[in-house]
Design a protein around this motif. Structure first.
Motif, PDB file in Angstrom:
ATOM      1  N   TYR A 178       0.832  -1.202   0.000  1.00 40.06           N
ATOM      2  CA  TYR A 178       0.000   0.000   0.000  1.00 40.06           C
ATOM      3  C   TYR A 178       0.869   1.254   0.000  1.00 40.06           C
ATOM      4  O   TYR A 178       1.967   1.266   0.571  1.00 40.06           O
ATOM      5  CB  TYR A 178      -0.930  -0.003   1.209  1.00 40.06           C
ATOM      6  N   SER A 179       0.354   2.291  -0.633  1.00 44.01           N
ATOM      7  CA  SER A 179       1.093   3.546  -0.766  1.00 44.01           C
ATOM      8  C   SER A 179       1.059   4.318   0.550  1.00 44.01           C
ATOM      9  O   SER A 179       0.038   4.337   1.251  1.00 44.01           O
ATOM     10  CB  SER A 179       0.478   4.383  -1.885  1.00 44.01           C
ATOM     11  N   LEU A 180       2.157   4.957   0.886  1.00 48.16           N
ATOM     12  CA  LEU A 180       2.265   5.758   2.107  1.00 48.16           C
ATOM     13  C   LEU A 180       2.923   7.089   1.764  1.00 48.16           C
ATOM     14  O   LEU A 180       4.027   7.120   1.214  1.00 48.16           O
ATOM     15  CB  LEU A 180       3.073   5.018   3.179  1.00 48.16           C
ATOM     16  N   ILE A 181       2.237   8.182   2.076  1.00 49.57           N
ATOM     17  CA  ILE A 181       2.721   9.539   1.797  1.00 49.57           C
ATOM     18  C   ILE A 181       2.785  10.299   3.110  1.00 49.57           C
ATOM     19  O   ILE A 181       1.859  10.234   3.929  1.00 49.57           O
ATOM     20  CB  ILE A 181       1.795  10.265   0.804  1.00 49.57           C
ATOM     21  N   GLU A 182       3.867  11.015   3.317  1.00 49.88           N
ATOM     22  CA  GLU A 182       4.075  11.780   4.544  1.00 49.88           C
ATOM     23  C   GLU A 182       3.999  13.279   4.244  1.00 49.88           C
ATOM     24  O   GLU A 182       4.572  13.756   3.251  1.00 49.88           O
ATOM     25  CB  GLU A 182       5.432  11.444   5.162  1.00 49.88           C
ATOM     26  N   ILE A 183       3.298  14.009   5.096  1.00 46.92           N
ATOM     27  CA  ILE A 183       3.179  15.470   4.983  1.00 46.92           C
ATOM     28  C   ILE A 183       3.682  16.076   6.284  1.00 46.92           C
ATOM     29  O   ILE A 183       3.245  15.683   7.372  1.00 46.92           O
ATOM     30  CB  ILE A 183       1.730  15.906   4.712  1.00 46.92           C
ATOM     31  N   LYS A 184       4.580  17.034   6.174  1.00 47.93           N
ATOM     32  CA  LYS A 184       5.098  17.759   7.329  1.00 47.93           C
ATOM     33  C   LYS A 184       4.852  19.246   7.120  1.00 47.93           C
ATOM     34  O   LYS A 184       5.052  19.762   6.007  1.00 47.93           O
ATOM     35  CB  LYS A 184       6.600  17.519   7.519  1.00 47.93           C
ATOM     36  N   GLY A 185       4.432  19.919   8.172  1.00 44.79           N
ATOM     37  CA  GLY A 185       4.188  21.341   8.087  1.00 44.79           C
ATOM     38  C   GLY A 185       3.380  21.837   9.264  1.00 44.79           C
ATOM     39  O   GLY A 185       3.101  21.084  10.216  1.00 44.79           O
ATOM     40  N   PRO A 186       2.986  23.108   9.240  1.00 45.56           N
ATOM     41  CA  PRO A 186       2.161  23.649  10.318  1.00 45.56           C
ATOM     42  C   PRO A 186       0.815  22.931  10.399  1.00 45.56           C
ATOM     43  O   PRO A 186       0.243  22.521   9.391  1.00 45.56           O
ATOM     44  CB  PRO A 186       1.996  25.125   9.938  1.00 45.56           C
ATOM     45  N   GLU A 187       0.329  22.808  11.595  1.00 48.47           N
ATOM     46  CA  GLU A 187      -0.902  22.049  11.810  1.00 48.47           C
ATOM     47  C   GLU A 187      -2.099  22.656  11.093  1.00 48.47           C
ATOM     48  O   GLU A 187      -2.893  21.941  10.458  1.00 48.47           O
ATOM     49  CB  GLU A 187      -1.186  21.956  13.313  1.00 48.47           C
ATOM     50  N   ASN A 188      -2.245  23.978  11.180  1.00 49.97           N
ATOM     51  CA  ASN A 188      -3.428  24.595  10.557  1.00 49.97           C
ATOM     52  C   ASN A 188      -3.390  24.490   9.033  1.00 49.97           C
ATOM     53  O   ASN A 188      -4.422  24.348   8.379  1.00 49.97           O
ATOM     54  CB  ASN A 188      -3.544  26.054  10.996  1.00 49.97           C
ATOM     55  N   ILE A 189      -2.196  24.517   8.438  1.00 50.59           N
ATOM     56  CA  ILE A 189      -2.101  24.407   6.986  1.00 50.59           C
ATOM     57  C   ILE A 189      -2.369  22.974   6.539  1.00 50.59           C
ATOM     58  O   ILE A 189      -3.050  22.736   5.527  1.00 50.59           O
ATOM     59  CB  ILE A 189      -0.723  24.891   6.501  1.00 50.59           C
ATOM     60  N   ILE A 190      -1.840  22.007   7.289  1.00 53.08           N
ATOM     61  CA  ILE A 190      -2.124  20.607   6.940  1.00 53.08           C
ATOM     62  C   ILE A 190      -3.624  20.326   7.035  1.00 53.08           C
ATOM     63  O   ILE A 190      -4.203  19.650   6.181  1.00 53.08           O
ATOM     64  CB  ILE A 190      -1.328  19.657   7.861  1.00 53.08           C
ATOM     65  N   GLN A 191      -4.246  20.873   8.056  1.00 52.88           N
ATOM     66  CA  GLN A 191      -5.687  20.687   8.195  1.00 52.88           C
ATOM     67  C   GLN A 191      -6.430  21.310   7.014  1.00 52.88           C
ATOM     68  O   GLN A 191      -7.395  20.730   6.491  1.00 52.88           O
ATOM     69  CB  GLN A 191      -6.170  21.304   9.503  1.00 52.88           C
ATOM     70  N   HIS A 192      -5.954  22.471   6.570  1.00 54.25           N
ATOM     71  CA  HIS A 192      -6.574  23.103   5.410  1.00 54.25           C
ATOM     72  C   HIS A 192      -6.360  22.280   4.148  1.00 54.25           C
ATOM     73  O   HIS A 192      -7.252  22.170   3.300  1.00 54.25           O
ATOM     74  CB  HIS A 192      -6.001  24.512   5.231  1.00 54.25           C
ATOM     75  N   VAL A 193      -5.181  21.681   4.008  1.00 55.65           N
ATOM     76  CA  VAL A 193      -4.899  20.831   2.844  1.00 55.65           C
ATOM     77  C   VAL A 193      -5.866  19.659   2.793  1.00 55.65           C
ATOM     78  O   VAL A 193      -6.439  19.339   1.741  1.00 55.65           O
ATOM     79  CB  VAL A 193      -3.438  20.342   2.885  1.00 55.65           C
ATOM     80  N   LEU A 194      -6.070  19.016   3.932  1.00 56.60           N
ATOM     81  CA  LEU A 194      -6.967  17.862   3.968  1.00 56.60           C
ATOM     82  C   LEU A 194      -8.417  18.275   3.743  1.00 56.60           C
ATOM     83  O   LEU A 194      -9.193  17.524   3.134  1.00 56.60           O
ATOM     84  CB  LEU A 194      -6.821  17.137   5.304  1.00 56.60           C
ATOM     85  N   GLU A 195      -8.802  19.442   4.217  1.00 58.61           N
ATOM     86  CA  GLU A 195     -10.177  19.893   4.007  1.00 58.61           C
ATOM     87  C   GLU A 195     -10.448  20.203   2.536  1.00 58.61           C
ATOM     88  O   GLU A 195     -11.590  20.079   2.068  1.00 58.61           O
ATOM     89  CB  GLU A 195     -10.462  21.128   4.863  1.00 58.61           C
ATOM     90  N   ILE A 196      -9.419  20.598   1.790  1.00 61.63           N
ATOM     91  CA  ILE A 196      -9.615  20.926   0.377  1.00 61.63           C
ATOM     92  C   ILE A 196      -9.895  19.683  -0.453  1.00 61.63           C
ATOM     93  O   ILE A 196     -10.738  19.699  -1.360  1.00 61.63           O
ATOM     94  CB  ILE A 196      -8.378  21.684  -0.158  1.00 61.63           C
ATOM     95  N   CYS A 197      -9.211  18.561  -0.133  1.00 61.00           N
ATOM     96  CA  CYS A 197      -9.286  17.393  -1.006  1.00 61.00           C
ATOM     97  C   CYS A 197      -9.999  16.194  -0.389  1.00 61.00           C
ATOM     98  O   CYS A 197     -10.224  15.207  -1.101  1.00 61.00           O
ATOM     99  CB  CYS A 197      -7.881  16.965  -1.445  1.00 61.00           C
ATOM    100  N   CYS A 198     -10.367  16.239   0.875  1.00 60.33           N
ATOM    101  CA  CYS A 198     -11.015  15.095   1.509  1.00 60.33           C
ATOM    102  C   CYS A 198     -12.528  15.259   1.512  1.00 60.33           C
ATOM    103  O   CYS A 198     -13.059  16.342   1.251  1.00 60.33           O
ATOM    104  CB  CYS A 198     -10.496  14.895   2.934  1.00 60.33           C
ATOM    105  N   ASP A 199     -13.210  14.180   1.830  1.00 59.40           N
ATOM    106  CA  ASP A 199     -14.663  14.161   1.820  1.00 59.40           C
ATOM    107  C   ASP A 199     -15.205  15.112   2.886  1.00 59.40           C
ATOM    108  O   ASP A 199     -14.916  14.941   4.072  1.00 59.40           O
ATOM    109  CB  ASP A 199     -15.148  12.734   2.090  1.00 59.40           C
ATOM    110  N   PRO A 200     -16.011  16.105   2.521  1.00 59.74           N
ATOM    111  CA  PRO A 200     -16.566  17.018   3.537  1.00 59.74           C
ATOM    112  C   PRO A 200     -17.546  16.356   4.489  1.00 59.74           C
ATOM    113  O   PRO A 200     -17.831  16.900   5.551  1.00 59.74           O
ATOM    114  CB  PRO A 200     -17.259  18.099   2.702  1.00 59.74           C
ATOM    115  N   GLN A 201     -18.068  15.177   4.131  1.00 58.44           N
ATOM    116  CA  GLN A 201     -18.991  14.492   5.018  1.00 58.44           C
ATOM    117  C   GLN A 201     -18.301  13.902   6.243  1.00 58.44           C
ATOM    118  O   GLN A 201     -18.968  13.550   7.212  1.00 58.44           O
ATOM    119  CB  GLN A 201     -19.707  13.363   4.263  1.00 58.44           C
ATOM    120  N   CYS A 202     -16.987  13.773   6.173  1.00 53.03           N
ATOM    121  CA  CYS A 202     -16.246  13.172   7.286  1.00 53.03           C
ATOM    122  C   CYS A 202     -16.339  14.067   8.517  1.00 53.03           C
ATOM    123  O   CYS A 202     -16.114  15.277   8.459  1.00 53.03           O
ATOM    124  CB  CYS A 202     -14.791  12.973   6.883  1.00 53.03           C
TER     125      CYS A 202
END
Length: 765
Positions: free
Chosen positions: A157-181
């Motif tokens: 299985y593929s594994l990708i790591e993201i490092k950075g400020p917490e609020n920006i990572i959260q924004h990144v995930l909100e842009i591309c992840c399911d909003p129903q989550c």
């Protein structure tokens, strides 16, 4: 005769001659077996090999002399080791080089050789993976997942790591992840993992890519904010950094440096990586506009091959892990001690919080070999219950997140022969080795894993074990020695089917890899069908099967047919009365309505007079919730509704097991009431005079079965399929008119002549 005694004690005489009697019995048995059985026929079934009669080295040592004597003298001379021609030293190929040469066009897992000796292998997604065991193990594997334990190596299985400020990572995930989550904030502590779907950046609900699993690295105990890390040096491999080159003394306000792992299917690794890369660019641009004098940077790394992943499913998975692994002695976390002491009494991981993460450090499992399963104490009322262990950030702490420590453990310090030499010096054979200071301590993650549907009672539960690369065979040898079965791709897909949940990619229409997957499968099945003699294969033209090789979702939805060069898969000539009217509006796109809030969305849409407007309003509500703009005004609500698909479960009303690509037909009210009346009769009476009926017209096809078979856990036919949202709303209205709770449809296999009634149940995930 004078020297013989007058009487004899039979008991004493037998004891005195016991050795001779036993020898005579063994001689009789050996003589009988030597005449009726050959050497390899006396072996247990799991030790038999097809080539055992040609190579005595494949026979156990105790039977090699007998096997060698049974061989043909000519073959014995030809197959003799001394008669084989040898290469010169200059032409000899190293074993490592020969194995690497075979991996030019694909990659091997660390456990590849073990699997290749026991399982059927195929090239899949850039790897050489095990499909299914060579032995007959379909039912035993299911029993192991329900009553025992079964292991699957998911290190591909593929594994990708993201490092950075917490609020920006959260924004990144909100842009591309399911909003129903709804569990994003709950998972940010690192105590739980989050399972959701990833879409194209800002494209929800279109451009579904695949399901993903998100893991946050927990912050150290007592830490609420960590300083920003310095930018990594230039030229770092497998890494992309996104950010402005403008330097600033202060970090992003009220943001700590965090690390996130994103696990996805290996076939969509590039798509997921690109989606995260674009989302990171958008998030950094938005942050730069809000804080122009703040420096922010993110790092996205590809961690494929850095860790190994084992999935151990079944109620005995906890006892297997407890028996095979040994935590280090210097563990001082009281939460972990409480959990580990009560792990042996865990009858199933279903009693634990979903997605709970436990971090730990264990000794080399080879030191404890051979392991013994922990015993389940059911009568001890004072035993600690794992249900009292709740997710916590301190419980999820693990050093496996540190790249330097993972790299230091890529190669074990001691080989197996070194440990065997130490074991041979033990005074008592079979006792575990005492750990030395030089022995490795391996950090790992233990994650609760459940395959279950909210409205189903057929869930399968277990653990996901994540540990550094280089230790695949060390852990596999200890885990399978406990009696755990090993499954391949077929067994993993069967677990999802028995649990009643969709399995990627076969059950996710409208995704990019779904089309590729079914295109390859259609070519294989069509080629096999063409090789079959006409008298032995199904005549799809006479059976009235419109699309025998793949599901024509465009025709079902009424969309323009895609000119992809596969026109032969869908017959172009159809009767006028069976041809659906195709709307040539280019704004209609096929998409899949999927997520945990689908039942609530569909309930609200069904109550509204204009279903398209209701669906668009719900979609925009979720987009606004994640900070995304509403859908473009040029997208009409009726177009959005027309291209929407939804996944359903198919429950048979009587007998029958739907096959893959079975047609789902809609029925009128009169026929629905007829089926409802017949379901109350006895099964024998209802099916005594079962006769084929005319094939329903093509215009009544409302969907296809993507996975179907006889369900072993349910004891009846079961299937997972997809239908248009508009058709499901109409079927629900029909069920209300007929007094039923679930919509009623007809199912016909692509090579069948009988239609059977079935219920459609919304697949809530």
């Amino acid at each position: 005769m004078r020297g013989l005694p007058g009487s004899i004690d039979v008991e004493k005489f037998t004891e005195a001659r016991a050795y001779e009697i036993d020898a005579m019995q063994k001689a009789i048995k050996t003589a009988g077996e030597s005449t009726t059985h050959r050497a390899w026929q006396t072996l247990p079934r799991h030790l038999r090999r097809r080539a055992a009669s040609h190579d005595v080295r494949r026979v156990p040592l105790r039977l090699r002399e007998k096997a060698r004597a049974e061989m043909d003298p000519v073959k014995r001379r030809i197959l003799g080791r001394g008669q084989q021609p040898k290469r010169g030293k200059a032409k000899q190929v190293n074993r490592t080089e020969s194995l690497l040469k075979r991996q030019r066009d694909k990659s091997w897992l660390e456990t590849h050789i073990w699997h290749a000796k026991r399982m059927k292998m195929e090239n899949m997604w850039g790897y050489r993976l095990a499909v299914t065991p060579t032995e007959k193990s379909f039912r035993p594997s299911h029993r192991a997942s329900v009553h025992g334990s079964i292991l699957h190596d998911a290190s591909y299985y593929s594994l990708i790591e993201i490092k950075g400020p917490e609020n920006i990572i959260q924004h990144v995930l909100e842009i591309c992840c399911d909003p129903q989550c709804t569990g994003m904030k709950r998972s940010m502590s690192g105590a739980r993992v989050l399972e959701t779907d990833i879409y194209g950046p800002g494209s929800y609900p279109l451009d579904l890519i695949a399901p993903i699993t998100i893991m946050w690295r927990p912050l150290p105990a007592g830490t609420t904010s960590a300083p920003m890390k310095a930018p990594p040096p230039e030229g770092s491999s497998k890494r992309k950094r996104k950010g402005k080159e403008k330097q600033s003394a202060d970090a992003t306000p009220q943001s700590s440096a965090r690390t996130v792992w994103i696990c996805s299917h290996p076939a969509v690794h590039d798509d997921v990586f690109d989606a995260l890369h674009k989302s990171a660019s958008l998030a950094l641009e938005a942050e730069q506009q809000r804080h122009k004098d703040v420096y922010a940077e993110m790092e996205i790394a590809d961690l494929r091959g850095s860790v190994n992943v084992f999935e151990i499913m079944g109620p005995k998975a906890s006892q297997v892990i407890k028996g095979a692994l040994s935590p280090v002695a210097d563990e001082d976390r009281q939460e972990f001690k409480t959990f580990w002491s009560s792990l042996a009494n865990l009858q199933t991981t279903a009693s634990l919080p979903r997605g709970m993460v436990i971090g730990m450090k264990v000794l080399d499992p080879r030191l404890k070999f051979p392991p013994k399963n922990a015993k389940l104490r059911t009568n001890d009322q004072h035993a600690a219950t794992p249900a009292m262990t709740f997710p916590a950030a301190i419980l999820a702490q693990s050093e496996i997140w540190d790249e330097e420590k993972r790299s230091a453990l890529e190669k074990p310090k001691f080989k197996k022969k070194d440990l065997d030499e130490r074991r041979s010096k033990n005074l008592v054979p079979g006792t575990p080795l005492n750990p030395l200071r030089q022995d490795d301590r391996i950090p790992l993650l233990l994650i609760q894993r459940s395959l279950e549907a909210p409205s189903s009672a057929h869930g399968i539960h277990g653990w996901t074990l994540i540990f550094p690369a280089g230790w695949g065979m060390s852990f596999l040898s200890s885990l399978i020695h406990t009696g755990t079965r090993v499954g391949g791709q077929r067994e993993r897909g069967t677990q999802a089917f028995e649990a009643g949940i969709p399995y990627f990619p076969r059950d996710f229409p409208s995704t990019g890899f779904y089309e590729k997957h079914w295109s390859e499968r259609a070519e294989e099945e069509k080629a096999k069908w063409e090789r079959t003699p006409p008298a032995k294969r199904a005549n799809h033209e006479k059976l009235g099967t419109r699309s025998p090789w793949r599901a024509d979702w465009e025709v079902v939805l009424g969309l323009p047919l895609a000119s992809s060069g596969d026109e032969d898969l869908v017959p172009a000539q159809r009767e006028p009365q069976d041809t659906m009217e195709v709307d040539r509006v280019p704004t209609v796109r096929q998409w899949l309505l999927h997520g945990p809030e689908v039942p609530a969305i569909l309930g609200k849409v069904a109550q509204m007079f204009n279903h398209g407007a209701g669906l668009l309003a719900e979609i925009n509500r979720f987009r606004t919730k994640r900070g995304m703009d509403a859908l473009d005004a040029s997208r009409r609500p009726e177009d959005l509704l027309k291209g929407a698909l939804i996944m359903v479960r198919v429950k048979m009303l009587g007998r029958g097991a739907p096959d893959v690509l079975a047609n789902i037909y809609c029925i009128d009210d009169a026929e629905a009431k007829k089926w409802i009346k017949e379901k109350d009769k006895k099964r024998d009476d209802a099916e005594k005079n079962e006769t084929p009926e005319p094939v329903p017209p093509h215009s009544s096809i409302v969907g296809y079965v993507t996975t179907g078979n006889m369900s072993l856990s349910r004891g009846e036919g079961f299937a997972i399929g997809a239908v248009p949202v508009l058709a499901l709303l109409e079927l629900q209205q029909q069920a209300q008119r007929c007094g039923e709770l679930l919509p009623l449809v007809k199912i016909r296999d692509r090579a069948g002549i009988i239609c059977r009634a079935a219920y459609l149940e919304l697949l809530d995930s």
